[in-house]
Write an enzyme that holds these catalytic residues in place. Structure first.
Site, mmCIF file in Angstrom:
data_model
loop_
_atom_site.group_PDB
_atom_site.id
_atom_site.type_symbol
_atom_site.label_atom_id
_atom_site.label_comp_id
_atom_site.label_asym_id
_atom_site.label_seq_id
_atom_site.Cartn_x
_atom_site.Cartn_y
_atom_site.Cartn_z
ATOM 1 N N GLU A 1 0.829 -1.212 0.000
ATOM 2 C CA GLU A 1 0.000 0.000 0.000
ATOM 3 C C GLU A 1 0.860 1.256 0.000
ATOM 4 O O GLU A 1 1.940 1.281 0.587
ATOM 5 C CB GLU A 1 -0.926 0.015 1.228
ATOM 6 N N CYS B 1 3.541 8.516 0.929
ATOM 7 C CA CYS B 1 3.975 7.604 1.998
ATOM 8 C C CYS B 1 4.098 6.220 1.369
ATOM 9 O O CYS B 1 3.112 5.682 0.854
ATOM 10 C CB CYS B 1 2.946 7.605 3.125
ATOM 11 N N CYS C 1 4.915 -6.668 7.818
ATOM 12 C CA CYS C 1 6.068 -6.261 8.642
ATOM 13 C C CYS C 1 6.330 -7.350 9.670
ATOM 14 O O CYS C 1 5.397 -7.829 10.316
ATOM 15 C CB CYS C 1 5.770 -4.941 9.346
ATOM 16 N N CYS D 1 4.506 -4.205 16.437
ATOM 17 C CA CYS D 1 4.048 -3.088 17.273
ATOM 18 C C CYS D 1 2.543 -3.260 17.489
ATOM 19 O O CYS D 1 1.795 -3.483 16.525
ATOM 20 C CB CYS D 1 4.358 -1.766 16.590
ATOM 21 N N CYS E 1 -0.334 -1.221 15.563
ATOM 22 C CA CYS E 1 -0.182 -1.046 14.117
ATOM 23 C C CYS E 1 -0.883 -2.158 13.348
ATOM 24 O O CYS E 1 -0.651 -3.347 13.603
ATOM 25 C CB CYS E 1 1.317 -1.047 13.774
ATOM 26 N N GLY F 1 5.947 -1.799 6.816
ATOM 27 C CA GLY F 1 7.313 -2.297 6.958
ATOM 28 C C GLY F 1 8.229 -1.378 7.735
ATOM 29 O O GLY F 1 7.967 -0.188 7.909
ATOM 30 N N GLU F 2 9.322 -1.956 8.227
ATOM 31 C CA GLU F 2 10.387 -1.205 8.893
ATOM 32 C C GLU F 2 11.477 -0.970 7.840
ATOM 33 O O GLU F 2 12.169 -1.915 7.427
ATOM 34 C CB GLU F 2 10.914 -2.010 10.092
ATOM 35 N N SER G 1 11.777 6.610 8.259
ATOM 36 C CA SER G 1 11.308 6.462 9.638
ATOM 37 C C SER G 1 11.646 5.068 10.146
ATOM 38 O O SER G 1 11.436 4.077 9.448
ATOM 39 C CB SER G 1 9.789 6.675 9.665
ATOM 40 N N SER H 1 10.331 6.398 15.470
ATOM 41 C CA SER H 1 9.045 6.069 16.090
ATOM 42 C C SER H 1 9.309 5.774 17.557
ATOM 43 O O SER H 1 9.935 4.760 17.871
ATOM 44 C CB SER H 1 8.447 4.823 15.422
ATOM 45 N N LEU H 2 8.861 6.636 18.443
ATOM 46 C CA LEU H 2 9.237 6.505 19.849
ATOM 47 C C LEU H 2 8.066 6.004 20.711
ATOM 48 O O LEU H 2 8.136 4.975 21.326
ATOM 49 C CB LEU H 2 9.775 7.850 20.353
ATOM 50 N N ASN I 1 -5.321 6.619 15.052
ATOM 51 C CA ASN I 1 -6.471 6.199 14.257
ATOM 52 C C ASN I 1 -6.822 4.783 14.676
ATOM 53 O O ASN I 1 -6.096 3.847 14.338
ATOM 54 C CB ASN I 1 -6.104 6.239 12.769
ATOM 55 N N CYS J 1 -1.913 7.087 9.579
ATOM 56 C CA CYS J 1 -0.813 6.370 10.225
ATOM 57 C C CYS J 1 -1.309 5.172 11.016
ATOM 58 O O CYS J 1 -2.266 5.278 11.781
ATOM 59 C CB CYS J 1 -0.080 7.303 11.171
HETATM 60 S S1 SF4 Z 1 4.753 0.416 13.283
HETATM 61 FE FE1 SF4 Z 1 6.198 0.044 11.601
HETATM 62 S S2 SF4 Z 1 7.709 -1.368 12.490
HETATM 63 FE FE2 SF4 Z 1 5.917 -1.440 13.842
HETATM 64 S S3 SF4 Z 1 4.690 -3.173 13.067
HETATM 65 FE FE3 SF4 Z 1 3.929 -1.309 12.061
HETATM 66 S S4 SF4 Z 1 5.034 -1.212 10.112
HETATM 67 FE FE4 SF4 Z 1 6.161 -2.631 11.467
#
Ligand code: SF4
Length: 345
Positions: A97, A111, A118, A122, A125, A163-164, A192, A216-217, A292, A333
């Site tokens: 996406e 974006c 991923c 997290c 997410c 993804g990271e 990021s 991302s903190l 969100n 996000c």
């Molecule tokens: S926030 Fe980023 S690193 Fe964490 S699960 Fe979602 S896509 Fe992966």
């Protein structure tokens, strides 16, 4: 393959370049042909037929043998605020996406995803909850941009989709290095990360281009951060912040801190004080992101966000509340999860 040798010098394709190069080589074509094709694509061409400096017979061959994009568009959704979300499939069927955000001041920001799904989990997410597919190739990243580039010029890009990015750092950087040819300068490109330390160290040490860094903190307290982001157990925040400091000292550019506000979880004034105590105002700039909801957590109310920001303001930590875009089409996000339910316009 030629691509692997050449990509660092700014040479790649809109299409699956390995296939393009092989096709050209099989026909005995000169090596500059691939760059011609790439040049057209980067300028927003819609297909091989527009490439008037490529011989017509070769254009026909390429059209038959090398798909113009390495991604096929599966669905597209448009938000009331102008945001466009696209769901693609890779040639081997993985969902990807990307989102185009249109701002009133004229900015057009894309974006993009760096992986299908991923492997990190997290807990806030939607992408982290879906099955991990694989790392994307550089041209699969560029094709997300080119899809929107064919709609209109784009000038900003964030690696904040699925993804990271630093888990796929070589392909991400290969794509990022070519973005100026699409109209997106390095200064307007942001990578990021959750703090994937080995690749972050490489990014700080090796990347010469002025690409921006975002972290991302989401929680200053180690226990809470580990609950939200299990990666925190592997790469603790103090080590990650030390790398961010090195980035600032070497580049003289601030690091963006992304902080998703989760209702009743990390959004109290005490959480804000912990965050302010952690961040050097010279080095960091905070983006507060209203959450969100994707099921597990609630968003924070305005009455909660304002006092949180006030604490940062008083500590002179620069902070802004990010404008949420595309929430009605699940393009905001944390919402990217390649679900048809979300993407139906
Ligand atoms: S926030 Fe980023 S690193 Fe964490 S699960 Fe979602 S896509 Fe992966």
């Amino acid at each position: 393959m030629l691509f692997q040798h050449e990509v660092g010098r700014g040479y790649a394709g809109c299409v699956d370049l390995e296939l393009l190069e092989q096709t050209l080589a099989d026909r005995g074509e000169p090596s500059f042909r691939a760059r011609q094709v790439w040049g057209w694509a980067a300028r927003g061409a819609g297909g091989y037929a527009e490439m008037t400096n490529v011989p017509a017979a070769l254009r026909d061959t390429l059209a038959a043998e090398v798909p113009f994009s390495s991604l096929s568009l599966a669905e597209e959704a448009r938000s009331a605020d102008g945001t466009v979300k696209a769901l693609f499939r890779t040639a081997d069927g993985h969902p990807v996406e990307a989102v185009l955000m249109r701002y009133r001041d004229g900015r057009r920001s894309v974006c993009v995803s760096s992986q299908s799904g991923c492997p990190l989990t997290c807990t806030f997410c939607a992408t982290g909850a879906m099955q991990f597919g694989r790392n994307l190739k550089p041209w699969e990243i560029l094709d997300q941009v080119l899809h929107f580039r064919r709609l209109e010029p784009v000038d900003h890009l964030v690696f904040m989709g699925m993804g990271e990015p630093l888990l796929n750092v070589d392909h991400v950087l290969a794509a990022a290095r070519l973005l100026p040819e699409l109209g997106i300068t390095h200064r307007r490109t942001t990578i990021s990360t959750v703090g994937w330390l080995p690749a972050l160290r490489r990014f700080v040490d090796e990347v010469e281009e002025p690409i921006r860094l975002a972290l991302s903190l989401h929680a200053a307290d180690p226990g809470l951060r580990s609950r939200l982001m299990p990666v925190n157990d592997r790469y603790p925040l103090p080590d990650v912040l030390a790398e961010c400091r090195r980035y600032f000292e070497l580049r003289h550019r601030k690091v963006f801190v992304e902080y998703v506000l989760l209702g009743g979880v990390n959004d109290s004034p005490q959480h804000a004080r912990e965050l302010a105590a952690l961040l050097d105002p010279k080095i960091f700039k905070v983006n507060l992101i209203p959450y969100n909801p994707t099921g597990r957590y609630e968003g924070s109310s305005r009455d909660t966000i304002a006092p949180f920001k006030h604490v940062l303001d008083r500590a002179r930590v620069p902070a802004t509340v990010r404008l949420t875009r595309g929430r009605d089409i699940a393009a905001a996000c944390g919402q990217l999860a390649a679900t048809r339910r979300h993407i139906t316009a």
